[in-house]
Write a protein that holds these residues in place. Structure first.
Motif, mmCIF file in Angstrom:
data_model
loop_
_atom_site.group_PDB
_atom_site.id
_atom_site.type_symbol
_atom_site.label_atom_id
_atom_site.label_comp_id
_atom_site.label_asym_id
_atom_site.label_seq_id
_atom_site.Cartn_x
_atom_site.Cartn_y
_atom_site.Cartn_z
ATOM 1 N N ARG A 246 0.842 -1.195 0.000
ATOM 2 C CA ARG A 246 0.000 0.000 0.000
ATOM 3 C C ARG A 246 0.878 1.246 0.000
ATOM 4 N NH1 ARG A 246 -4.525 -1.344 4.677
ATOM 5 N NH2 ARG A 246 -5.042 -3.466 4.002
ATOM 6 N N GLY A 247 0.806 2.002 -1.088
ATOM 7 C CA GLY A 247 1.699 3.144 -1.212
ATOM 8 C C GLY A 247 1.049 4.498 -1.087
ATOM 9 N N ALA A 248 -0.261 4.553 -0.839
ATOM 10 C CA ALA A 248 -0.942 5.839 -0.731
ATOM 11 C C ALA A 248 -0.447 6.602 0.494
ATOM 12 C CB ALA A 248 -2.451 5.636 -0.639
ATOM 13 N N VAL A 249 -0.420 7.916 0.388
ATOM 14 C CA VAL A 249 0.040 8.742 1.502
ATOM 15 C C VAL A 249 -0.804 8.486 2.747
ATOM 16 C CG1 VAL A 249 0.263 11.112 2.337
ATOM 17 C CG2 VAL A 249 1.012 10.526 0.026
ATOM 18 N N THR A 250 -2.125 8.348 2.572
ATOM 19 C CA THR A 250 -2.995 8.118 3.731
ATOM 20 C C THR A 250 -2.641 6.817 4.445
ATOM 21 O OG1 THR A 250 -4.622 7.104 2.241
ATOM 22 C CG2 THR A 250 -4.933 9.433 2.821
ATOM 23 N N ASP A 251 -2.269 5.784 3.679
ATOM 24 C CA ASP A 251 -1.861 4.517 4.292
ATOM 25 C C ASP A 251 -0.568 4.682 5.083
ATOM 26 O OD1 ASP A 251 -3.950 2.824 3.363
ATOM 27 O OD2 ASP A 251 -3.039 2.820 1.388
ATOM 28 N N ARG A 252 0.396 5.426 4.523
ATOM 29 C CA ARG A 252 1.651 5.648 5.224
ATOM 30 C C ARG A 252 1.422 6.438 6.506
ATOM 31 N NH1 ARG A 252 3.540 7.055 -0.004
ATOM 32 N NH2 ARG A 252 3.902 9.219 0.619
ATOM 33 N N VAL A 253 0.598 7.471 6.412
ATOM 34 C CA VAL A 253 0.338 8.294 7.592
ATOM 35 C C VAL A 253 -0.335 7.484 8.684
ATOM 36 C CG1 VAL A 253 -1.026 10.237 8.459
ATOM 37 C CG2 VAL A 253 0.272 10.471 6.337
ATOM 38 N N GLU A 254 -1.281 6.627 8.318
ATOM 39 C CA GLU A 254 -1.960 5.795 9.318
ATOM 40 C C GLU A 254 -0.971 4.884 10.031
ATOM 41 O OE1 GLU A 254 -5.065 3.679 7.368
ATOM 42 O OE2 GLU A 254 -6.322 5.450 7.067
ATOM 43 N N GLY A 255 -0.070 4.276 9.276
ATOM 44 C CA GLY A 255 0.910 3.393 9.880
ATOM 45 C C GLY A 255 1.864 4.129 10.802
ATOM 46 N N ASP B 198 6.160 13.182 6.356
ATOM 47 C CA ASP B 198 5.988 14.431 7.087
ATOM 48 C C ASP B 198 6.828 15.541 6.475
ATOM 49 O OD1 ASP B 198 4.301 13.509 9.376
ATOM 50 O OD2 ASP B 198 6.021 12.197 9.707
ATOM 51 N N THR B 199 6.452 16.770 6.794
ATOM 52 C CA THR B 199 7.227 17.943 6.414
ATOM 53 C C THR B 199 7.727 18.614 7.688
ATOM 54 O OG1 THR B 199 5.314 19.444 6.493
ATOM 55 C CG2 THR B 199 5.727 18.277 4.404
ATOM 56 N N GLN B 200 8.569 19.635 7.517
ATOM 57 C CA GLN B 200 9.121 20.304 8.690
ATOM 58 C C GLN B 200 8.049 20.999 9.512
ATOM 59 O OE1 GLN B 200 12.668 22.624 8.108
ATOM 60 N NE2 GLN B 200 13.618 21.105 6.761
ATOM 61 N N GLY B 201 6.886 21.277 8.893
ATOM 62 C CA GLY B 201 5.791 21.853 9.650
ATOM 63 C C GLY B 201 5.292 20.934 10.748
ATOM 64 N N ALA B 202 5.498 19.622 10.579
ATOM 65 C CA ALA B 202 5.090 18.671 11.619
ATOM 66 C C ALA B 202 5.886 18.891 12.897
ATOM 67 C CB ALA B 202 5.272 17.242 11.127
ATOM 68 N N VAL B 203 7.139 19.303 12.780
ATOM 69 C CA VAL B 203 7.960 19.574 13.961
ATOM 70 C C VAL B 203 7.335 20.710 14.763
ATOM 71 C CG1 VAL B 203 10.221 20.289 14.797
ATOM 72 C CG2 VAL B 203 10.049 18.769 12.808
ATOM 73 N N ASP B 204 6.984 21.804 14.083
ATOM 74 C CA ASP B 204 6.368 22.944 14.770
ATOM 75 C C ASP B 204 5.051 22.544 15.429
ATOM 76 O OD1 ASP B 204 8.451 24.525 13.797
ATOM 77 O OD2 ASP B 204 7.342 25.050 11.990
ATOM 78 N N THR B 205 4.287 21.710 14.759
ATOM 79 C CA THR B 205 2.998 21.284 15.302
ATOM 80 C C THR B 205 3.178 20.523 16.600
ATOM 81 O OG1 THR B 205 1.992 21.182 13.103
ATOM 82 C CG2 THR B 205 0.941 19.892 14.855
ATOM 83 N N TYR B 206 4.143 19.596 16.633
ATOM 84 C CA TYR B 206 4.327 18.787 17.833
ATOM 85 C C TYR B 206 5.054 19.549 18.939
ATOM 86 C CZ TYR B 206 2.150 14.660 16.000
ATOM 87 O OH TYR B 206 1.211 13.774 15.533
ATOM 88 N N VAL B 207 5.849 20.545 18.588
ATOM 89 C CA VAL B 207 6.381 21.450 19.609
ATOM 90 C C VAL B 207 5.223 22.181 20.287
ATOM 91 C CG1 VAL B 207 7.661 23.597 19.956
ATOM 92 C CG2 VAL B 207 8.677 21.740 18.625
ATOM 93 N N HIS B 208 4.251 22.631 19.488
ATOM 94 C CA HIS B 208 3.067 23.287 20.037
ATOM 95 C C HIS B 208 2.309 22.362 20.983
ATOM 96 C CE1 HIS B 208 -0.684 25.527 20.295
ATOM 97 N NE2 HIS B 208 -1.324 24.466 19.840
ATOM 98 N N TYR B 209 2.165 21.092 20.586
ATOM 99 C CA TYR B 209 1.463 20.134 21.443
ATOM 100 C C TYR B 209 2.183 19.960 22.784
ATOM 101 C CZ TYR B 209 -1.184 18.649 17.280
ATOM 102 O OH TYR B 209 -1.998 18.595 16.185
ATOM 103 N N LEU B 210 3.519 19.837 22.744
ATOM 104 C CA LEU B 210 4.283 19.680 23.981
ATOM 105 C C LEU B 210 4.142 20.898 24.886
ATOM 106 C CD1 LEU B 210 7.615 18.040 22.736
ATOM 107 C CD2 LEU B 210 5.875 16.987 24.185
ATOM 108 N N ARG B 211 4.208 22.069 24.301
ATOM 109 C CA ARG B 211 4.069 23.287 25.098
ATOM 110 C C ARG B 211 2.680 23.388 25.711
ATOM 111 N NH1 ARG B 211 7.068 27.306 20.752
ATOM 112 N NH2 ARG B 211 9.197 27.106 21.597
ATOM 113 N N ARG B 212 1.682 22.970 24.966
ATOM 114 C CA ARG B 212 0.317 23.029 25.477
ATOM 115 C C ARG B 212 0.148 22.106 26.680
ATOM 116 N NH1 ARG B 212 -4.142 21.608 21.157
ATOM 117 N NH2 ARG B 212 -3.237 19.528 21.502
#
Length: 226
Positions: free
Chosen positions: A88-97, A192-206
């Motif tokens: 399964r090579g779809a992006v959605t499949d990779r993200v789910e895994g 993932d893109t580098q924006g994912a790093v910023d998103t999870y930094v936000h989650y940790l700070r929250r």
């Protein structure tokens, strides 16, 4: 004392018996010890009763889907790194895994040298990962994905798999400034893109407060105590 010369143990969860036989021979020739399960339930049973340095899990398994298997393992405290191997090579499949808790994802058909290199990468990551990390006033238990305040001023906080992995990298070298690219390579994956790093930094700070991760403008992030 543990035998550091022991062969790394792999669990292969693959329902294609011809492919699994080929992979067992391949990994055995490379010096690994390999156990095999041919459905998700078998894979769950073996991974709960034994310790594996890494797991290679097919996505489309009988009885229990590979992503579901990984999610169940993470919920039960199994932290062995996982490579999902699938057609399964779809992006959605990779993200789910990956969101289920896998560290890597390889699409069939694959090149054998790449598969071996990715398994070696998983093993290096596992060797470099401590079960418990302490930095400043924080203690991170990677098995339970729980952060505790060593001063006792705050209640324990439970983290997601990605939040835990990101905080572990920062706490492992609390004075180091990590670029987004370094954190992306260490914690996240090719989907993932580098924006994912910023998103999870936000989650940790929250969850833990703004000072738990400091922004170093023009460079990236570092661990920050209060």
């Amino acid at each position: 004392m543990a035998d550091r010369t022991a062969a790394p143990r792999l669990l292969l969860v693959e329902d294609d018996r011809a492919l699994s036989s080929m992979l067992v021979e391949l990994f055995t020739d490379e010096g690994y010890e390999v156990d095999v399960a041919h459905d998700g339930q078998q894979g769950l049973h073996l991974s709960l009763i034994g310790h594996y340095d890494a797991m290679i899990v097919d996505r489309g398994l009988p009885v229990m889907d590979g992503a579901e298997l990984v999610a169940v393992l993470r919920s039960r405290g199994v932290v062995s790194p996982v490579l999902i191997l699938t057609a399964r090579g779809a992006v959605t499949d990779r993200v789910e895994g990956l969101d289920a808790g896998a560290q890597d994802y390889l699409i069939k058909p694959f090149d054998v040298p790449e598969l071996l290199a990715r398994v070696r990468s998983l093993l290096r990551r596992q060797r470099d990962t401590a079960a418990t990390l302490t930095a400043g006033a924080w203690r991170l238990d990677r098995l339970t994905r729980t952060v505790s305040d060593t001063t006792g001023e705050r209640a324990d906080v439970e983290l997601s798999e990605r939040e835990c992995a990101l905080l572990a990298v920062l706490m492992s070298s609390p004075r180091q400034v990590f670029t987004r690219a370094q954190l992306l390579e260490s914690v996240f994956d090719r989907a993932d893109t580098q924006g994912a790093v910023d998103t999870y930094v936000h989650y940790l700070r929250r969850k833990l407060g703004r000072d738990v991760v400091r922004t170093v403008h023009g460079t990236g992030y570092r661990f920050g105590d209060r």
